[in-house]
Design a protein around this motif. Structure first.
Motif, mmCIF file in Angstrom:
data_model
loop_
_atom_site.group_PDB
_atom_site.id
_atom_site.type_symbol
_atom_site.label_atom_id
_atom_site.label_comp_id
_atom_site.label_asym_id
_atom_site.label_seq_id
_atom_site.Cartn_x
_atom_site.Cartn_y
_atom_site.Cartn_z
ATOM 1 N N GLU A 178 0.837 -1.206 0.000
ATOM 2 C CA GLU A 178 0.000 0.000 0.000
ATOM 3 C C GLU A 178 0.870 1.255 0.000
ATOM 4 N N GLN A 179 1.837 1.284 0.892
ATOM 5 C CA GLN A 179 2.645 2.500 1.069
ATOM 6 C C GLN A 179 3.603 2.752 -0.093
ATOM 7 N N THR A 180 4.194 1.697 -0.629
ATOM 8 C CA THR A 180 5.224 1.901 -1.648
ATOM 9 C C THR A 180 4.749 1.695 -3.078
ATOM 10 N N PHE A 181 3.611 1.019 -3.240
ATOM 11 C CA PHE A 181 3.168 0.726 -4.600
ATOM 12 C C PHE A 181 1.754 1.220 -4.869
ATOM 13 N N PHE A 182 0.758 0.635 -4.204
ATOM 14 C CA PHE A 182 -0.632 0.970 -4.508
ATOM 15 C C PHE A 182 -0.919 2.462 -4.384
ATOM 16 N N SER A 183 -0.507 3.077 -3.276
ATOM 17 C CA SER A 183 -0.825 4.501 -3.074
ATOM 18 C C SER A 183 -0.090 5.400 -4.062
#
Length: 161
Positions: free
Chosen positions: A12-17
């Motif tokens: 979530e923090q490094t890719f999705f967001s």
């Protein structure tokens, strides 16, 4: 290939967001391009026909990649904390809705030349439907983090208050 090597929160923090908002913008830009260029579609205008078919093919591939992301999260077989994947459902939902609306309006968008792109529109619809089914599976696995006080805000958002 790198998805299996990260936990949900790291993803979530490094890719999705980071990637999903850009993916949504790219998809919206392609949708705008399709709609604005469709007026010029004809069997004689091979340039526009090729452009539209390329855009549709790219959209099909993009939906496939998103389906792969959602499948990966589902495959972990653990309960999924919504806060750890919050960018994924909203982005996927936006893209699914946009795709279904485009397919529904395709008769008027492509007017008399629908047959020139109907195969790719069918593929786009099928891919969106697969993505929707996968998203529903993901949402069945989602739970709220009991340690986060913001759950009331999320719950209120979901029930429409």
């Amino acid at each position: 290939m790198f998805l299996p090597h990260m936990n949900h929160l790291t993803l979530e923090q490094t890719f999705f967001s980071q990637v999903l908002p850009k993916t949504v913008k790219l998809f919206d830009d392609m949708m705008y391009e399709l709609t604005s260029q469709a007026r010029g579609l004809s069997s004689q205008n091979l340039e526009i026909q090729t452009t539209l078919r390329n855009i549709l093919q790219t959209m099909v591939q993009l939906l496939g990649a998103l389906t792969g992301c959602v499948q990966h999260i589902c495959a972990t077989q653990e309960s999924i904390i919504l806060e750890n994947i919050q960018s994924l459902p909203s982005s996927v939902l936006h893209i699914i809705k946009s795709t279904f609306v485009h397919c529904k309006n395709s008769e008027s968008v492509y007017s008399g030349c629908l047959h020139l792109v109907s195969d790719l529109l069918q593929a786009l619809f099928k891919e969106a439907y697969s993505l929707q089914k996968q998203l529903m599976e993901l949402l069945d696995m989602v739970c709220m983090d009991p340690l986060v006080d913001d759950n009331d805000d999320i719950l209120n958002m979901v029930i429409g208050e």
